[in-house]
Scaffold this active site. Structure first.
Site, PDB file in Angstrom:
ATOM      1  N   GLN A 218       0.833  -1.209   0.000  1.00 45.84           N
ATOM      2  CA  GLN A 218       0.000   0.000   0.000  1.00 45.84           C
ATOM      3  C   GLN A 218       0.870   1.263   0.000  1.00 45.84           C
ATOM      4  O   GLN A 218       1.854   1.337   0.728  1.00 45.84           O
ATOM      5  CB  GLN A 218      -0.901   0.022   1.245  1.00 45.84           C
ATOM      6  CG  GLN A 218      -1.983  -1.064   1.253  1.00 45.84           C
ATOM      7  CD  GLN A 218      -3.190  -0.704   0.394  1.00 45.84           C
ATOM      8  OE1 GLN A 218      -3.190   0.261  -0.339  1.00 45.84           O
ATOM      9  NE2 GLN A 218      -4.232  -1.508   0.497  1.00 45.84           N
TER      10      GLN A 218
ATOM     11  N   TYR B 211      -5.561 -12.965  -2.645  1.00 48.82           N
ATOM     12  CA  TYR B 211      -4.822 -11.799  -3.155  1.00 48.82           C
ATOM     13  C   TYR B 211      -3.863 -11.300  -2.055  1.00 48.82           C
ATOM     14  O   TYR B 211      -3.882 -10.144  -1.670  1.00 48.82           O
ATOM     15  CB  TYR B 211      -5.778 -10.659  -3.561  1.00 48.82           C
ATOM     16  CG  TYR B 211      -6.909 -11.103  -4.466  1.00 48.82           C
ATOM     17  CD1 TYR B 211      -6.753 -11.121  -5.850  1.00 48.82           C
ATOM     18  CD2 TYR B 211      -8.131 -11.516  -3.934  1.00 48.82           C
ATOM     19  CE1 TYR B 211      -7.788 -11.534  -6.688  1.00 48.82           C
ATOM     20  CE2 TYR B 211      -9.165 -11.934  -4.765  1.00 48.82           C
ATOM     21  CZ  TYR B 211      -8.989 -11.943  -6.134  1.00 48.82           C
ATOM     22  OH  TYR B 211     -10.012 -12.366  -6.954  1.00 48.82           O
TER      23      TYR B 211
ATOM     24  N   GLU C 277      -1.547 -15.817  -4.179  1.00 51.95           N
ATOM     25  CA  GLU C 277      -1.144 -14.609  -4.915  1.00 51.95           C
ATOM     26  C   GLU C 277      -0.553 -15.045  -6.248  1.00 51.95           C
ATOM     27  O   GLU C 277       0.103 -16.073  -6.321  1.00 51.95           O
ATOM     28  CB  GLU C 277      -0.104 -13.856  -4.060  1.00 51.95           C
ATOM     29  CG  GLU C 277       0.623 -12.727  -4.723  1.00 51.95           C
ATOM     30  CD  GLU C 277      -0.309 -11.637  -5.210  1.00 51.95           C
ATOM     31  OE1 GLU C 277      -0.287 -11.378  -6.424  1.00 51.95           O
ATOM     32  OE2 GLU C 277      -1.058 -11.057  -4.399  1.00 51.95           O
TER      33      GLU C 277
ATOM     34  N   ASP D  18      -8.752  -8.878  -1.027  1.00 51.12           N
ATOM     35  CA  ASP D  18      -8.255  -7.528  -1.335  1.00 51.12           C
ATOM     36  C   ASP D  18      -7.887  -7.533  -2.821  1.00 51.12           C
ATOM     37  O   ASP D  18      -6.719  -7.519  -3.187  1.00 51.12           O
ATOM     38  CB  ASP D  18      -7.026  -7.234  -0.453  1.00 51.12           C
ATOM     39  CG  ASP D  18      -6.531  -5.799  -0.628  1.00 51.12           C
ATOM     40  OD1 ASP D  18      -7.179  -5.033  -1.368  1.00 51.12           O
ATOM     41  OD2 ASP D  18      -5.493  -5.455  -0.039  1.00 51.12           O
TER      42      ASP D  18
ATOM     43  N   CYS E  57     -10.518  -1.256  -3.624  1.00 53.66           N
ATOM     44  CA  CYS E  57      -9.935   0.017  -4.062  1.00 53.66           C
ATOM     45  C   CYS E  57     -10.751   0.597  -5.214  1.00 53.66           C
ATOM     46  O   CYS E  57     -10.328   1.542  -5.868  1.00 53.66           O
ATOM     47  CB  CYS E  57      -8.480  -0.180  -4.486  1.00 53.66           C
ATOM     48  SG  CYS E  57      -8.280  -1.359  -5.828  1.00 53.66           S
TER      49      CYS E  57
END
Length: 456
Positions: free
Chosen positions: A288, A317, A338, A386, A413
């Protein structure tokens, strides 16, 4: 209704009635909408017509007749034109209100959730100079290697020296490199001819440890003469630099990073802490860009989940493991997945760095790995997601619902794809329970949120 025949450069007097989600003012002339940069609701302007399409046009402010009380004056318009800070002209308090309103509107429009109690956006303590990462294009302007940012929806580079929302040391490194590269006549990449060596400069600075990584995205690993001297000068001037790498990207696509990295100085990673845990971050891994706010975001996600010592958690994720590792000592087991192999090796390393033995990470698509794990007898109590901006894959939603986990905690997001996924998750038996937006990107239109879905 007859369409008015608008002509380029015509000027109209008009009221600004709304904002688009990207921060452009909305003006209607005879019911025909125009989008105007640097115009805010409740302002009256003289607008010049720039471009007219079938159903909307673009305009420019020629003159303000009245200005909004929420306007921030003196903001460099290049920040609006490039999207670096497309809300920079709006007071911070109003930015937060707008972002909350937008989440509410998307939930109403897409998920048919009228009046869903979306919490007030959690503000950032630091609204400028907060970004810990920059990806800056390098182009030739009038024969001079130049760093800056592309104008929105174009590949026209606008020179920028102070990026406003980035950690100042990152800006200083970019300018230092620009000046040094000019001295040794390094060629910048030209998209048309596909010639030139330097495409992008990527700089990351760890928030708590202050360690810095510099990645030069180049078309070949052949170094310019004087590269050694430049490296010494760079690392001497900025002693926090722990890693300098080349990323070789000779492709013509729009991806910034290529597959191959070559370490020129230090090691291939930097280290930081988040919520008291230590993380090793490699160049291609996601981390982030606003650490302070990300810590608040993750803490809310844990609070929503109501973690128990017996919980088995899936972290879809998972990136370099930030979410899963942050809660691993409060739960029984964490399973993360991932697609980026470097991120998975970071996650495994990060688990060891934090002396955790109850985490397991695998490379693969969430929608492919989850069914495999379920078959092997893993029974999750909680699923954390996420996803990237495109949201969740439909197959994944189906399989995640089949786990019968007591809650799915969704970090988003992109509220537009989130609102679409609310519908899909509710169809599969999970009820939207809470939505908490967090402002990770002050001065911009981007919104991050955490949502809790509980099994009906």
């Amino acid at each position: 209704m007859d369409m008015i025949n608008f002509k380029k450069n015509e000027i109209f007097e008009a009221d600004v009635i709304d904002l688009t989600h990207e921060g452009q003012g909305v003006v209607k002339i005879e019911h025909f909408p125009f989008f105007v940069d640097n115009a805010l609701p409740d302002e009256r302007i003289m607008m010049r017509v720039l471009k007219v399409g079938k159903s909307f046009g673009f305009g420019r402010v020629e003159q303000f007749l009245t200005q909004s009380e929420h306007r921030v004056s003196g903001v460099n318009l290049d920040y609006l034109r490039t999207g670096i800070a497309d809300f920079g002209h709006l007071s911070y308090e109003e930015q937060l209100k707008f972002k909350q309103k937008q989440v509410c509107q998307l939930l109403t429009k897409t998920a048919h959730k009228e009046d869903f109690p979306v919490s007030n956006v959690i503000p950032a303590d630091r609204t400028l100079a907060y970004r810990n990462k920059a990806q800056v294009p390098v182009r030739d302007i009038n024969g001079l290697l130049t760093t800056g940012f592309f104008r929105k929806n174009s590949h026209t580079l606008i020179p920028v020296e102070n990026f406003y929302i980035q950690t100042p040391e990152i800006d200083a490194i970019i300018l230092f490199l620009r000046d040094e590269f000019r001295k040794i006549a390094v060629s910048s990449y030209d998209e048309k001819t596909r010639q030139g060596w330097l495409r992008n400069i990527v700089v990351r600075k760890a928030y708590h440890s202050s360690e810095i990584m510099v990645t030069l995205v180049v078309t070949s690993d052949k170094l310019p003469k004087d590269a050694d001297r430049l490296l010494s000068a760079l690392t001497e001037k900025f002693p926090n630099i722990k890693s300098v790498q080349l990323n070789i990207n000779a492709d013509t696509g729009s991806f910034i990073l290529g597959k191959r990295f070559k370490v020129l100085y230090g090691q291939g990673y930097i280290t930081d802490t988040m919520l008291g845990k230590t993380f090793q971050i490699s160049a291609p891994a996601f981390y982030q860009v606003n650490t302070e706010q990300a810590e608040k975001l993750y803490q809310i996600a844990y609070d929503f989940a109501d973690l128990k010592a017996t919980d088995v958690v899936i972290d879809a994720y998972s990136g370099i493991g930030t979410i899963g590792i942050g809660m691993a000592d409060k739960v029984h087991q964490v399973y993360g997945m991932e697609v980026i192999p470097e991120a998975v090796s970071d996650a495994k390393h990060n688990a060891r760095l934090n002396n955790l033995s109850n985490t397991h990470y695998e490379v693969g698509m969430a929608e492919a790995l989850l069914p495999k794990w379920l078959k092997s007898g893993i029974k999750p109590d909680l699923v954390f997601v996420d996803p990237p901006r495109k949201g969740l894959d439909e197959t994944f939603i189906k399989v995640a619902s089949e786990t019968q986990a007591r809650a799915i905690i969704y970090i988003s997001c992109n509220p537009a794809t989130f609102a679409r996924d609310v519908v899909r998750l509710e169809e599969q038996g999970y009820q939207l329970d809470k939505v908490q937006p967090v402002d990770l990107f002050p001065q911009t239109h981007h919104i991050e949120l955490v949502a809790n879905f509980i099994r009906k």
